[in-house]
Design a protein around this motif. Sequence first.
Motif, PDB file in Angstrom:
ATOM      1  N   LEU A 188      -0.391  -8.216  -5.189  1.00 26.17           N
ATOM      2  CA  LEU A 188       0.486  -7.408  -4.125  1.00 26.17           C
ATOM      3  C   LEU A 188       1.650  -8.442  -3.844  1.00 26.17           C
ATOM      4  O   LEU A 188       2.876  -8.221  -3.539  1.00 26.17           O
ATOM      5  N   ASP A 234       5.975  -0.030  -1.923  1.00 28.15           N
ATOM      6  CA  ASP A 234       5.839   1.198  -2.650  1.00 28.15           C
ATOM      7  C   ASP A 234       6.417   2.286  -1.896  1.00 28.15           C
ATOM      8  O   ASP A 234       6.162   3.496  -1.904  1.00 28.15           O
ATOM      9  N   ASP A 240     -12.523  -5.757  -3.683  1.00 25.67           N
ATOM     10  CA  ASP A 240     -11.860  -5.456  -4.958  1.00 25.67           C
ATOM     11  C   ASP A 240     -12.698  -6.079  -6.231  1.00 25.67           C
ATOM     12  O   ASP A 240     -12.252  -5.754  -7.152  1.00 25.67           O
ATOM     13  N   THR A 276       0.661   4.250   8.631  1.00 22.99           N
ATOM     14  CA  THR A 276       1.246   2.814   8.100  1.00 22.99           C
ATOM     15  C   THR A 276       2.453   2.509   8.813  1.00 22.99           C
ATOM     16  O   THR A 276       2.610   1.506   9.297  1.00 22.99           O
ATOM     17  N   PRO A 304      -3.071  -1.566   5.640  1.00 21.45           N
ATOM     18  CA  PRO A 304      -2.527  -0.708   4.529  1.00 21.45           C
ATOM     19  C   PRO A 304      -2.921  -1.134   3.078  1.00 21.45           C
ATOM     20  O   PRO A 304      -2.440  -0.591   2.314  1.00 21.45           O
ATOM     21  N   GLU A 305      -3.225  -2.418   3.092  1.00 23.89           N
ATOM     22  CA  GLU A 305      -3.548  -2.941   1.561  1.00 23.89           C
ATOM     23  C   GLU A 305      -4.571  -2.178   0.747  1.00 23.89           C
ATOM     24  O   GLU A 305      -4.354  -2.206  -0.550  1.00 23.89           O
ATOM     25  N   ILE A 306      -5.295  -1.631   1.473  1.00 23.38           N
ATOM     26  CA  ILE A 306      -6.304  -0.856   0.616  1.00 23.38           C
ATOM     27  C   ILE A 306      -6.820   0.509   1.295  1.00 23.38           C
ATOM     28  O   ILE A 306      -6.592   0.648   2.490  1.00 23.38           O
ATOM     29  N   ASP A 307      -7.508   1.627   0.501  1.00 23.51           N
ATOM     30  CA  ASP A 307      -7.778   2.439   1.044  1.00 23.51           C
ATOM     31  C   ASP A 307      -9.030   2.449   1.930  1.00 23.51           C
ATOM     32  O   ASP A 307      -9.819   1.786   1.480  1.00 23.51           O
ATOM     33  N   GLY A 333       0.737  -1.098  -0.009  1.00 22.72           N
ATOM     34  CA  GLY A 333      -0.140   0.097  -0.159  1.00 22.72           C
ATOM     35  C   GLY A 333       1.022   1.114  -0.020  1.00 22.72           C
ATOM     36  O   GLY A 333       2.158   1.277  -0.052  1.00 22.72           O
ATOM     37  N   THR A 334       0.167   2.356   0.006  1.00 24.63           N
ATOM     38  CA  THR A 334       0.801   3.712  -0.129  1.00 24.63           C
ATOM     39  C   THR A 334       1.176   4.098   1.214  1.00 24.63           C
ATOM     40  O   THR A 334       0.327   4.041   2.291  1.00 24.63           O
ATOM     41  N   TYR A 392       8.982  -1.285   2.706  1.00 22.51           N
ATOM     42  CA  TYR A 392       7.671  -0.832   1.956  1.00 22.51           C
ATOM     43  C   TYR A 392       7.522  -1.040   0.442  1.00 22.51           C
ATOM     44  O   TYR A 392       8.638  -0.854  -0.167  1.00 22.51           O
TER      45      TYR A 392
END
Length: 308
Positions: free
Chosen positions: A133, A77, A226, A51, A255-258, A45-46, A75
């Motif tokens: 991922l 990303d 998703d 995070t 953290p995987e998804i908004d 994730g972002t 991380y």
Amino acid sequence: MSSPTGPASGLPVRMPRPRQPGRHRRPEPLAAPEGAPALVLAVPGTPSAATRGLAEEIVSIARSELPGLDARIGYVDGDDAEFPTLQSVLAYAADERTARYEQALAAGVEDAKEPDGPVAVVVPLLAGPDGALLRQIRQAVMDSRVAAELTDVLGPHPLLAEALHVRLSEAGLARADRARLFTVATAADGIVLASVGGEEAVQAAGITGMLLAARLAVPVMAAALDQEGSITSVAEQLRAAGSQQLALAPYLIGPEIDSALVEEAAKEAGCSASEALGPYPAIGKLALAKYTTALGIAPQQPQGAPVR
């Protein structure tokens, strides 16, 4: 009065307690072997401050369970500035191991052993399988050109069912303990277990869902965040089967998804939602279990709490 050789006559003598024999003997505390590979937590994730705080709490739990553990965070990303990438963390761990060996040689340490085996064990911070991922994580390990072992994801596992139960009870959507005779007015009579990663993730989440259903004594069905319409479809199935007050339980670390997608899905399904699993203690223990199992130093897998 006591003499230099011990207590005076007539006073009890405290003797050392002998070690308890047999299977009830308290196990010796486990510690990380000297020179053991690093545990590198691969965070998807972002990246954000939240995070990072979550990841740091999880590795802190792992360190407390295994003294001497070299635990690091990479991380997927990352930017190699504020948030180091998985590749750079692995490369740095490899450079450090080589430097330690060279320093030992320079210091004349006779039994200094040339490093071999994996530099690190990479543990994905994922509750369930997410093909996209996991491909990113695998590619990052390959790009680092470092000998590292990649473990499986954390679930399914009874401890994740326990964590889901706790998050639901914190949100007022489930009883904290079925053994206690009290009611929760907002308790759900059906749970939508929301995963990410497509159909494979839904099937894996369904296994943990069965464990959660046993704890709560209500139906639990897994769905994909998703996949468009998946959450709403499963909610309709639960209502058709008789459930009227539904809750959405994210089968996610965080953290995987908004998080906005979780809120949106809950709104579309017409139900309340609990928080993601986050830094629940079981997450750190499961990450450590993946590491120790990979190295063959785990006495046993962590066990979930009994169903109440």
